[in-house]
Design a protein around this motif. Structure first.
Motif, mmCIF file in Angstrom:
data_model
loop_
_atom_site.group_PDB
_atom_site.id
_atom_site.type_symbol
_atom_site.label_atom_id
_atom_site.label_comp_id
_atom_site.label_asym_id
_atom_site.label_seq_id
_atom_site.Cartn_x
_atom_site.Cartn_y
_atom_site.Cartn_z
ATOM 1 N N GLY A 1 0.816 -1.198 0.000
ATOM 2 C CA GLY A 1 0.000 0.000 0.000
ATOM 3 C C GLY A 1 0.857 1.258 0.000
ATOM 4 N N TYR A 2 0.189 2.389 0.214
ATOM 5 C CA TYR A 2 0.860 3.684 0.246
ATOM 6 C C TYR A 2 1.541 3.897 1.596
ATOM 7 C CZ TYR A 2 -1.820 5.016 -3.890
ATOM 8 O OH TYR A 2 -2.353 5.080 -5.151
ATOM 9 N N PRO A 3 2.572 4.761 1.620
ATOM 10 C CA PRO A 3 3.145 5.127 2.929
ATOM 11 C C PRO A 3 2.138 5.970 3.702
ATOM 12 C CG PRO A 3 4.074 6.507 1.194
ATOM 13 C CD PRO A 3 3.213 5.476 0.513
ATOM 14 N N ILE A 4 2.049 5.743 5.004
ATOM 15 C CA ILE A 4 1.144 6.540 5.846
ATOM 16 C C ILE A 4 1.911 7.286 6.932
ATOM 17 C CG2 ILE A 4 -0.905 5.166 5.355
ATOM 18 C CD1 ILE A 4 -0.490 3.767 8.081
ATOM 19 N N SER A 5 3.242 7.203 6.891
ATOM 20 C CA SER A 5 4.096 7.977 7.795
ATOM 21 C C SER A 5 5.393 8.258 7.057
ATOM 22 C CB SER A 5 4.387 7.201 9.093
ATOM 23 O OG SER A 5 5.400 6.228 8.881
ATOM 24 N N GLU A 6 6.177 9.097 7.652
ATOM 25 C CA GLU A 6 7.558 9.245 7.220
ATOM 26 C C GLU A 6 8.383 8.281 8.080
ATOM 27 O OE1 GLU A 6 8.621 11.279 4.543
ATOM 28 O OE2 GLU A 6 6.447 11.198 4.340
ATOM 29 N N VAL A 7 9.693 8.329 7.941
ATOM 30 C CA VAL A 7 10.566 7.491 8.763
ATOM 31 C C VAL A 7 10.490 7.988 10.207
ATOM 32 C CG1 VAL A 7 12.973 6.853 9.194
ATOM 33 C CG2 VAL A 7 12.093 6.914 6.853
ATOM 34 N N LEU A 8 10.367 7.047 11.137
ATOM 35 C CA LEU A 8 10.245 7.336 12.570
ATOM 36 C C LEU A 8 11.222 6.483 13.352
ATOM 37 C CD1 LEU A 8 6.387 6.810 12.683
ATOM 38 C CD2 LEU A 8 7.505 9.023 12.724
ATOM 39 N N VAL A 9 11.442 6.868 14.585
ATOM 40 C CA VAL A 9 12.187 6.016 15.522
ATOM 41 C C VAL A 9 11.198 5.571 16.571
ATOM 42 C CG1 VAL A 9 14.050 5.916 17.205
ATOM 43 C CG2 VAL A 9 14.358 7.199 15.081
ATOM 44 N N PHE B 1 3.239 1.744 6.369
ATOM 45 C CA PHE B 1 2.513 1.693 5.115
ATOM 46 C C PHE B 1 1.114 1.182 5.428
ATOM 47 C CE2 PHE B 1 6.894 1.689 4.141
ATOM 48 C CZ PHE B 1 7.026 2.342 2.936
ATOM 49 N N GLU B 2 0.193 1.329 4.508
ATOM 50 C CA GLU B 2 -1.170 0.879 4.768
ATOM 51 C C GLU B 2 -1.221 -0.582 5.202
ATOM 52 O OE1 GLU B 2 -3.990 3.372 1.769
ATOM 53 O OE2 GLU B 2 -2.566 1.978 0.831
ATOM 54 N N ARG B 3 -0.354 -1.404 4.648
ATOM 55 C CA ARG B 3 -0.409 -2.843 4.875
ATOM 56 C C ARG B 3 0.827 -3.418 5.566
ATOM 57 N NH1 ARG B 3 -4.692 -4.308 1.371
ATOM 58 N NH2 ARG B 3 -5.059 -2.761 -0.230
ATOM 59 N N ALA B 4 1.707 -2.583 6.103
ATOM 60 C CA ALA B 4 2.952 -3.102 6.692
ATOM 61 C C ALA B 4 3.692 -2.029 7.486
ATOM 62 C CB ALA B 4 3.873 -3.623 5.588
ATOM 63 N N ARG B 5 4.700 -2.498 8.251
ATOM 64 C CA ARG B 5 5.681 -1.602 8.865
ATOM 65 C C ARG B 5 7.052 -2.095 8.430
ATOM 66 N NH1 ARG B 5 5.617 -1.893 14.960
ATOM 67 N NH2 ARG B 5 6.798 -3.793 14.623
ATOM 68 N N PHE B 6 7.815 -1.214 7.789
ATOM 69 C CA PHE B 6 9.185 -1.538 7.412
ATOM 70 C C PHE B 6 10.092 -1.186 8.587
ATOM 71 C CE2 PHE B 6 8.925 -0.949 2.493
ATOM 72 C CZ PHE B 6 7.809 -1.780 2.443
ATOM 73 N N GLU B 7 11.069 -2.042 8.847
ATOM 74 C CA GLU B 7 12.016 -1.833 9.939
ATOM 75 C C GLU B 7 13.430 -1.945 9.394
ATOM 76 O OE1 GLU B 7 11.079 -4.880 12.789
ATOM 77 O OE2 GLU B 7 9.173 -3.948 13.333
ATOM 78 N N LEU B 8 14.276 -0.997 9.762
ATOM 79 C CA LEU B 8 15.674 -1.021 9.359
ATOM 80 C C LEU B 8 16.456 -1.799 10.404
ATOM 81 C CD1 LEU B 8 17.575 0.041 7.168
ATOM 82 C CD2 LEU B 8 18.013 2.011 8.634
ATOM 83 N N ASN B 9 17.111 -2.864 9.969
ATOM 84 C CA ASN B 9 17.908 -3.695 10.872
ATOM 85 C C ASN B 9 19.354 -3.214 10.829
ATOM 86 O OD1 ASN B 9 19.275 -5.659 12.262
ATOM 87 N ND2 ASN B 9 18.244 -7.377 11.284
ATOM 88 N N ASN B 10 19.742 -2.410 11.804
ATOM 89 C CA ASN B 10 21.087 -1.831 11.826
ATOM 90 C C ASN B 10 22.176 -2.845 12.133
ATOM 91 O OD1 ASN B 10 20.437 0.865 11.156
ATOM 92 N ND2 ASN B 10 19.592 1.122 13.210
ATOM 93 N N ASP B 11 21.797 -4.060 12.545
ATOM 94 C CA ASP B 11 22.783 -5.111 12.791
ATOM 95 C C ASP B 11 23.232 -5.786 11.502
ATOM 96 O OD1 ASP B 11 22.554 -4.611 15.528
ATOM 97 O OD2 ASP B 11 20.979 -6.111 15.776
ATOM 98 N N VAL B 12 22.588 -5.449 10.393
ATOM 99 C CA VAL B 12 22.887 -6.045 9.091
ATOM 100 C C VAL B 12 23.479 -4.946 8.207
ATOM 101 C CG1 VAL B 12 21.829 -7.108 7.054
ATOM 102 C CG2 VAL B 12 21.022 -7.716 9.341
#
Length: 177
Positions: A105-113, A128-139
């Motif tokens: 879906g579309y993004p519904i926020s900007e990048v957050l902590v 996003f409308e259908r998900a939350r993307f997470e940045l894995n800083n350990d990778v």
């Protein structure tokens, strides 16, 4: 009915393990997964009879995400007038490479902590409308597992405590000498 869609659209990596059998909720057949909820919409033509549910919208219900001003799209940053939000960098690459609008879906926020209640760990995320993307800083950057999907299906299905969002301030421009 959900297995062909699951397998064709990223399977375990995108949707996670199943949490429930197929069940009826509000007259609609659904199945819960760790990262999503798949829904059966027989009134829609193929390929839209199976769709991911709006778990990002449901998880963030009641939260207000400030929109950003319109800007012209670049290769690394896209603006979506439909929601007033943008996607950029590693999150944009993941979105494009793994199904884009149809899956997330579309993004519904900007990048957050956010602070994850269970672990107390800070995470860089975007909803996003259908998900939350997470940045894995350990990778390391560029690794396929650098961006992962949050366990929103699990959180909603089990009614777990929601993450606490901490706003990331816009950078202050530094005047040139």
């Amino acid at each position: 009915m959900f297995l062909p869609f699951y397998e064709a659209n990223g399977g375990l990596r995108i949707f996670g393990y199943p949490l429930s059998p197929v069940m009826e909720i509000n007259g609609r057949l659904v199945q819960w997964f760790e990262r999503s909820r798949l829904e059966y919409w027989p009134e829609h033509p193929e390929p839209y009879t199976v769709q991911p549910g709006l778990v990002g919208v449901e998880y963030t219900d009641g939260r207000d995400f400030p929109e950003v001003a319109f800007f012209a799209n670049t290769e690394d940053r896209w603006y979506f007038a439909e929601t007033g939000h943008s996607v950029q960098g590693e999150f944009l690459r993941f979105w494009i490479d793994n199904g884009g609008l149809r899956i997330f879906g579309y993004p519904i926020s900007e990048v957050l902590v956010e602070v994850e209640p269970a672990s107390g760990r800070w995470k860089t995320v975007q909803y996003f409308e259908r998900a939350r993307f997470e940045l894995n800083n350990d990778v390391p950057a560029g690794h396929p597992d650098r961006v992962q999907l949050g366990l929103l299906g699990r959180a909603l299905y089990l009614n777990e405590e929601k993450s606490r969002i901490i706003a990331v301030p816009e950078p202050t421009p530094v005047p040139l000498p």
